[in-house]
Write a protein that holds these residues in place. Structure first.
Motif, short mmCIF file in Angstrom:
data_model
loop_
_atom_site.label_atom_id
_atom_site.label_comp_id
_atom_site.label_asym_id
_atom_site.label_seq_id
_atom_site.Cartn_x
_atom_site.Cartn_y
_atom_site.Cartn_z
N ARG A 1 0.83 -1.21 0.00
CA ARG A 1 0.00 0.00 0.00
C ARG A 1 0.86 1.25 0.00
O ARG A 1 0.56 2.23 -0.71
N ILE A 2 1.93 1.24 0.79
CA ILE A 2 2.82 2.41 0.86
C ILE A 2 3.53 2.61 -0.47
O ILE A 2 3.64 3.74 -0.97
N ALA A 3 4.03 1.52 -1.07
CA ALA A 3 4.70 1.61 -2.36
C ALA A 3 3.75 2.18 -3.42
O ALA A 3 4.15 2.99 -4.27
N ARG A 4 2.49 1.77 -3.38
CA ARG A 4 1.51 2.26 -4.33
C ARG A 4 1.28 3.77 -4.15
O ARG A 4 1.16 4.51 -5.13
N GLU A 5 1.25 4.23 -2.91
CA GLU A 5 1.11 5.67 -2.64
C GLU A 5 2.29 6.44 -3.24
O GLU A 5 2.10 7.51 -3.84
N MET A 6 3.49 5.91 -3.09
CA MET A 6 4.68 6.58 -3.64
C MET A 6 4.61 6.68 -5.16
O MET A 6 4.87 7.74 -5.74
N VAL A 7 4.27 5.57 -5.79
CA VAL A 7 4.24 5.53 -7.26
C VAL A 7 3.14 6.45 -7.81
O VAL A 7 3.34 7.14 -8.81
N THR A 8 2.00 6.48 -7.15
CA THR A 8 0.91 7.36 -7.57
C THR A 8 1.32 8.82 -7.44
O THR A 8 1.07 9.64 -8.33
N ALA A 9 1.96 9.15 -6.32
CA ALA A 9 2.37 10.54 -6.07
C ALA A 9 3.46 11.00 -7.04
O ALA A 9 3.40 12.11 -7.57
N ARG A 10 4.44 10.14 -7.30
CA ARG A 10 5.55 10.55 -8.16
C ARG A 10 5.14 10.70 -9.62
O ARG A 10 5.84 11.33 -10.41
N ALA A 11 4.01 10.10 -10.01
CA ALA A 11 3.51 10.27 -11.37
C ALA A 11 3.07 11.72 -11.61
O ALA A 11 3.06 12.20 -12.75
N LYS A 12 2.71 12.43 -10.54
CA LYS A 12 2.29 13.83 -10.64
C LYS A 12 3.49 14.77 -10.56
O LYS A 12 3.61 15.72 -11.32
N HIS A 13 4.39 14.49 -9.61
CA HIS A 13 5.63 15.27 -9.48
C HIS A 13 6.59 14.48 -8.59
O HIS A 13 6.16 13.67 -7.76
N PRO A 14 7.91 14.70 -8.74
CA PRO A 14 8.88 13.94 -7.94
C PRO A 14 8.69 14.15 -6.44
O PRO A 14 8.29 15.24 -6.00
N ILE A 15 8.94 13.11 -5.68
CA ILE A 15 8.92 13.19 -4.22
C ILE A 15 10.30 13.69 -3.79
O ILE A 15 11.31 12.99 -3.99
N GLU A 16 10.37 14.89 -3.24
CA GLU A 16 11.66 15.54 -3.02
C GLU A 16 12.16 15.50 -1.58
O GLU A 16 13.36 15.50 -1.33
#
Length: 317
Positions: A168-183
């Motif tokens: 679930r956490i990995a999915r949240e990361m991948v969904t978020a980074r598709a919009k903009h990089p996690i910095e």
């Protein structure tokens, strides 16, 4: 300033059974608390070799160990290159193998690295995603979070952080980074929190703790490095030399126990067999069968020591 409370300092140094003229290795210099204690017990004919891959730790040690630098050698190197470091330090050899009287590992991230937000280790400070212990290393947490496949992120969160909500956490990361990089660490901590059900967030400390641990381990290949180094440590010990290992989570402790047990193995042959046929030789023996843990006084002074375990073994041959 490098502020760090040394965990199990007296117990671990006592476990090494220091000889004043012996050769000892601190594989994890850190705040130099263990190194300072060891060096203070050596005479001018003794020697301490201290390793760290963090420039900050090495610079701090030059000041803290200044009274003992006639017997101390500082080396910038990951401890997975232990044997190579000892050869560079011109340690006496036997058949090409450098031999020492004692080796200490104090695993995990040091308090200054956790407390200095810009290093990117902590979920309590908003900082660029980094998590490198060696600032010259290439891989960062930013690369893992923003570029690795979802399945690989989930795997390290589960294996290295024992995080049951890893997918679930990995999915949240991948969904978020598709919009903009996690910095930043702050962004990442919020994504981890979003991936954990509300009921589960109410227990077990900060919800990002396990995920940040997993990323730190992956960035620095901590478990692989430790496994390599512990085998080298056993090889580089003199007869009656000792290895002391302080671990801070179950993954490290399991590796330590498994490897040490592989050298403790005794003959498995049936008692009526006239001679040994299994070929097992007892190379190590445990000084204490159960690990040593911090006492109540240390736990009060340093709550971060709560998960620490110390295992000490002596070389028999």
């Amino acid at each position: 300033m490098f502020h760090h409370i040394t965990v199990l300092k007296e117990e671990s140094v006592e476990g090494l059974h220091i000889r004043p003229d012996g050769i000892y290795v601190d594989c994890t210099l850190g705040g130099a608390g263990h190194s300072e204690r060891i060096a203070s017990m050596l005479t001018e004919s003794g020697r301490l070799i201290a390793l760290d891959q963090d420039d900050w730790a090495l610079e701090n040690a030059k000041s803290r160990l200044a009274p003992y630098m006639d017997r101390v050698t500082l080396i910038k190197k990951n401890f997975r290159h232990l044997e190579e470091a000892l050869l560079e330090a011109d340690v006496p050899q036997c058949d090409g193998v450098p031999l020492v009287d004692g080796i200490l590992f104090d695993l995990g991230v040091s308090s200054p690295q956790l407390d200095e937000g810009e290093r990117g280790f902590s979920y309590n400070h908003d900082a660029p995603l980094d998590m490198r212990m060696d600032q010259n290393a290439e891989l960062t947490a930013h690369e893992i979070v923003n570029e690795w496949p979802e399945a690989d992120i989930a795997r390290i969160l589960f294996e290295y952080g024992e995080e049951k909500f890893a997918r679930r956490i990995a999915r949240e990361m991948v969904t978020a980074r598709a919009k903009h990089p996690i910095e930043t660490t702050g962004e990442l901590a919020e994504l981890v929190k979003a991936g954990i059900p509300a009921a589960a967030r109410r227990t077990g400390g900060h919800p990002a703790k396990r995920s940040f641990q997993a990323l730190r381990i992956a960035v620095n290949d901590e478990l692989g490095a430790f496994e390599d180094a512990l085998h080298q440590a056993v090889r580089c010990l003199k007869r009656e030399g000792r290895v002391a290992v302080i671990t801070f989570h179950s993954l490290e402790d399991r590796i330590c126990k498994r490897i040490m047990n592989s050298y403790v193995g005794k003959c498995q042959c049936p008692p009526d067999l006239p001679m040994c046929a299994c070929g097992k030789t007892e190379i190590l023996t445990f000084i204490k069968r159960k690990p040593i843990v911090p006492g109540e006084e240390e736990l009060t002074l340093n709550p971060r020591s709560r998960s620490a375990k110390l295992r000490v073994a002596e070389k028999m041959i």
